[in-house]
Design a protein around this motif. Structure first.
Motif, PDB file in Angstrom:
ATOM      1  N   GLN A  34       0.889  -1.172  -0.079  1.00  0.00           N
ATOM      2  CA  GLN A  34      -0.063  -0.095  -0.047  1.00  0.00           C
ATOM      3  C   GLN A  34       1.089   1.199   0.090  1.00  0.00           C
ATOM      4  N   ASP A  35       0.120   2.333  -0.539  1.00  0.00           N
ATOM      5  CA  ASP A  35       1.010   3.745  -0.503  1.00  0.00           C
ATOM      6  C   ASP A  35       2.284   3.745  -1.263  1.00  0.00           C
ATOM      7  N   HIS A  36       2.183   3.320  -2.618  1.00  0.00           N
ATOM      8  CA  HIS A  36       3.480   3.157  -3.266  1.00  0.00           C
ATOM      9  C   HIS A  36       3.840   4.526  -3.804  1.00  0.00           C
ATOM     10  N   ARG A  37       2.839   5.453  -4.047  1.00  0.00           N
ATOM     11  CA  ARG A  37       3.014   6.789  -4.735  1.00  0.00           C
ATOM     12  C   ARG A  37       3.709   6.840  -5.823  1.00  0.00           C
ATOM     13  N   MET A  38       3.649   6.117  -6.985  1.00  0.00           N
ATOM     14  CA  MET A  38       4.355   6.031  -8.233  1.00  0.00           C
ATOM     15  C   MET A  38       3.119   5.852  -9.321  1.00  0.00           C
ATOM     16  N   ARG A  39       3.365   5.994 -10.509  1.00  0.00           N
ATOM     17  CA  ARG A  39       2.735   5.791 -11.608  1.00  0.00           C
ATOM     18  C   ARG A  39       3.169   4.114 -11.813  1.00  0.00           C
ATOM     19  N   ALA A  40       1.680   3.393 -11.945  1.00  0.00           N
ATOM     20  CA  ALA A  40       1.691   2.080 -12.193  1.00  0.00           C
ATOM     21  C   ALA A  40       3.130   1.539 -12.960  1.00  0.00           C
ATOM     22  N   TYR A  41       2.977   2.341 -14.188  1.00  0.00           N
ATOM     23  CA  TYR A  41       3.992   1.862 -15.409  1.00  0.00           C
ATOM     24  C   TYR A  41       5.428   1.932 -14.877  1.00  0.00           C
ATOM     25  N   ASN A  63      -0.138  11.087  -7.245  1.00  0.00           N
ATOM     26  CA  ASN A  63       0.709  10.044  -6.406  1.00  0.00           C
ATOM     27  C   ASN A  63       0.499  10.059  -4.931  1.00  0.00           C
ATOM     28  N   GLU A  64       0.133  11.219  -4.330  1.00  0.00           N
ATOM     29  CA  GLU A  64      -0.072  11.405  -3.125  1.00  0.00           C
ATOM     30  C   GLU A  64      -1.244  10.496  -2.666  1.00  0.00           C
ATOM     31  N   ASP A  65      -2.128  10.195  -3.488  1.00  0.00           N
ATOM     32  CA  ASP A  65      -3.111   9.489  -3.034  1.00  0.00           C
ATOM     33  C   ASP A  65      -2.748   8.017  -2.772  1.00  0.00           C
ATOM     34  N   GLY A  66      -1.670   7.465  -3.078  1.00  0.00           N
ATOM     35  CA  GLY A  66      -0.964   6.408  -2.492  1.00  0.00           C
ATOM     36  C   GLY A  66      -0.707   5.314  -3.540  1.00  0.00           C
ATOM     37  N   GLY A  67      -1.884   4.664  -4.014  1.00  0.00           N
ATOM     38  CA  GLY A  67      -1.853   3.514  -4.739  1.00  0.00           C
ATOM     39  C   GLY A  67      -1.468   2.226  -3.986  1.00  0.00           C
ATOM     40  N   VAL A  68      -2.051   1.351  -4.680  1.00  0.00           N
ATOM     41  CA  VAL A  68      -1.595  -0.328  -3.989  1.00  0.00           C
ATOM     42  C   VAL A  68      -1.166  -1.231  -5.065  1.00  0.00           C
ATOM     43  N   GLY A  69      -0.747  -2.275  -4.659  1.00  0.00           N
ATOM     44  CA  GLY A  69      -0.162  -3.156  -5.614  1.00  0.00           C
ATOM     45  C   GLY A  69      -0.033  -4.852  -4.968  1.00  0.00           C
ATOM     46  N   ILE A  70       0.164  -5.686  -5.630  1.00  0.00           N
ATOM     47  CA  ILE A  70       0.229  -7.065  -5.172  1.00  0.00           C
ATOM     48  C   ILE A  70       1.420  -7.631  -6.278  1.00  0.00           C
ATOM     49  N   TYR A  71       2.432  -8.184  -5.264  1.00  0.00           N
ATOM     50  CA  TYR A  71       3.629  -9.048  -5.868  1.00  0.00           C
ATOM     51  C   TYR A  71       3.203 -10.454  -5.448  1.00  0.00           C
ATOM     52  N   THR A  72       3.303 -11.287  -6.542  1.00  0.00           N
ATOM     53  CA  THR A  72       3.050 -12.705  -6.210  1.00  0.00           C
ATOM     54  C   THR A  72       3.777 -13.486  -7.076  1.00  0.00           C
ATOM     55  N   GLU A  86     -16.482   4.803  -7.818  1.00  0.00           N
ATOM     56  CA  GLU A  86     -15.679   6.153  -8.776  1.00  0.00           C
ATOM     57  C   GLU A  86     -14.264   6.666  -8.033  1.00  0.00           C
ATOM     58  N   GLN A  87     -14.817   7.032  -6.963  1.00  0.00           N
ATOM     59  CA  GLN A  87     -13.841   7.914  -5.985  1.00  0.00           C
ATOM     60  C   GLN A  87     -12.685   7.059  -5.953  1.00  0.00           C
ATOM     61  N   ALA A  88     -12.742   5.911  -5.132  1.00  0.00           N
ATOM     62  CA  ALA A  88     -11.716   4.986  -4.723  1.00  0.00           C
ATOM     63  C   ALA A  88     -10.918   4.534  -5.804  1.00  0.00           C
ATOM     64  N   ASP A  89     -11.671   4.311  -7.005  1.00  0.00           N
ATOM     65  CA  ASP A  89     -10.787   3.413  -8.022  1.00  0.00           C
ATOM     66  C   ASP A  89      -9.885   4.540  -8.774  1.00  0.00           C
ATOM     67  N   ARG A  90     -10.430   5.906  -8.634  1.00  0.00           N
ATOM     68  CA  ARG A  90      -9.746   6.934  -9.199  1.00  0.00           C
ATOM     69  C   ARG A  90      -8.458   7.226  -8.360  1.00  0.00           C
ATOM     70  N   GLU A  91      -8.330   7.086  -7.065  1.00  0.00           N
ATOM     71  CA  GLU A  91      -7.360   7.155  -6.434  1.00  0.00           C
ATOM     72  C   GLU A  91      -6.574   6.073  -6.205  1.00  0.00           C
ATOM     73  N   GLY A  92      -6.760   4.832  -6.738  1.00  0.00           N
ATOM     74  CA  GLY A  92      -6.053   3.577  -6.975  1.00  0.00           C
ATOM     75  C   GLY A  92      -6.113   2.890  -5.372  1.00  0.00           C
ATOM     76  N   ARG A  93      -7.224   2.677  -4.754  1.00  0.00           N
ATOM     77  CA  ARG A  93      -7.107   2.211  -3.341  1.00  0.00           C
ATOM     78  C   ARG A  93      -7.507   0.718  -3.246  1.00  0.00           C
ATOM     79  N   PHE A  94      -7.676  -0.056  -4.536  1.00  0.00           N
ATOM     80  CA  PHE A  94      -7.915  -1.562  -4.312  1.00  0.00           C
ATOM     81  C   PHE A  94      -7.534  -2.351  -5.695  1.00  0.00           C
ATOM     82  N   ILE A  95      -6.908  -3.312  -5.329  1.00  0.00           N
ATOM     83  CA  ILE A  95      -6.570  -4.364  -6.140  1.00  0.00           C
ATOM     84  C   ILE A  95      -6.495  -5.738  -5.787  1.00  0.00           C
ATOM     85  N   GLN A  96      -7.263  -6.506  -6.678  1.00  0.00           N
ATOM     86  CA  GLN A  96      -7.466  -7.816  -6.008  1.00  0.00           C
ATOM     87  C   GLN A  96      -6.900  -8.937  -7.148  1.00  0.00           C
ATOM     88  N   ALA A  97      -6.319 -10.101  -6.877  1.00  0.00           N
ATOM     89  CA  ALA A  97      -5.694 -11.203  -7.385  1.00  0.00           C
ATOM     90  C   ALA A  97      -6.492 -12.414  -7.123  1.00  0.00           C
TER      91      ALA A  97
END
Length: 268
Positions: A34-41, A63-72, A86-97
């Motif tokens: 959580q809170d990677h603060r980068m562009r995904a690319y 970027n300050e919204d944080g962003g989340v990710g998964i390593y697997t 809409e709001q949460a997804d624009r702020e990058g707050r959830f990802i699921q594998a």
């Protein structure tokens, strides 16, 4: 299956501080960031992927919204970016594998600590209001999720502690976001009414098990810690919990990693 959840306050700086070296020793199957603060690319462009892992990340508009990710270490059957808010997804707050027997998600709630009454819109929306809106939306998502037959684990920084044993006395005395009565009541509903399981608390009842020492409260100096980082799980896999701990000696940010072992085969 070992799952690590960690809020890094910027992935690049965490890697510079030795995050990947530490991770190589953990033998984790899935890492919720959580809170990677980068562009995904940039995760791939800057080679911010530990050896042996696949990376799936979502960013926010800022970027300050944080962003989340998964390593697997295991290829997922599907990836879900966002949870249709809409709001949460624009702020990058959830990802699921989605894996064969379980889905694992990484979640980041907005932080309002120290900025509770700060206005963020012309409609007099405060930072705390914004956090509350997210929690309401995520709560509805959890209600739907907990009714499904599929099993889930959520590595989540919810920016909120539950019980008095989850927060140092400073939070008991001061009206900080993260331990306000209505925020704790939200967790009451999640655990007591919806049946969601706090995996770490299911096996560790000790006090002073903190995961965050905020700079706003001079947490590291005063040991003013609070447990806001969770691994939430659906009750159908509650009995799979084998072990779990907070690595409070490891600091790549002002949060500590949460590590949980489950008796679940993750591979397809």
């Amino acid at each position: 299956m070992r799952v690590v959840s960690i809020s890094v306050n910027g992935l690049a700086q965490a890697v510079e501080k030795g995050f990947f070296d530490w991770l190589a020793e953990q033998d984790a199957d899935v890492v919720c960031v959580q809170d990677h603060r980068m562009r995904a690319y940039e995760i791939e462009d800057f080679n911010l992927i530990p050896e042996g892992y696949e990376a799936y990340f979502i960013d926010g508009e800022k970027n300050e919204d944080g962003g989340v990710g998964i390593y697997t270490r295991h290829f997922p059957k599907a990836i879900m970016y966002g949870f249709a808010n809409e709001q949460a997804d624009r702020e990058g707050r959830f990802i699921q594998a989605d894996f064969d027997k379980v889905s694992v998600a990484s979640v980041l709630a907005p932080c309002a600590l120290g900025r509770e009454e700060e206005l963020i819109s012309e409609d007099d929306l405060t930072v705390l209001d914004h956090k509350d809106d997210f929690m309401d939306a995520f709560g509805l998502h959890m209600q739907k999720t907990l009714r499904k037959r599929r099993q889930f684990i959520f590595g989540a920084n919810l920016q909120t502690a539950h019980h008095v044993t989850d927060a140092s006395p400073l939070y008991h005395r001061v009206d900080f976001s993260g331990f306000l009565p209505h925020e704790r009541a939200w967790l009451d509903r999640l655990f007591d009414e919806m049946g969601c399981v706090d995996a770490f608390r299911d096996i560790n009842k000790q006090s002073n098990q903190f995961t965050w020492w905020p700079e706003q409260t001079e947490g590291s100096r005063k040991n003013a810690g609070i447990r806001v980082d969770y691994q939430l799980m659906t009750p159908g896999i509650r009995k799979t919990i084998q072990d779990g701990w907070i690595d409070s000696t490891t600091r790549f940010s002002d949060h500590a990693p949460v590590i949980m072992d489950y008796d679940i085969e993750i591979g397809i």
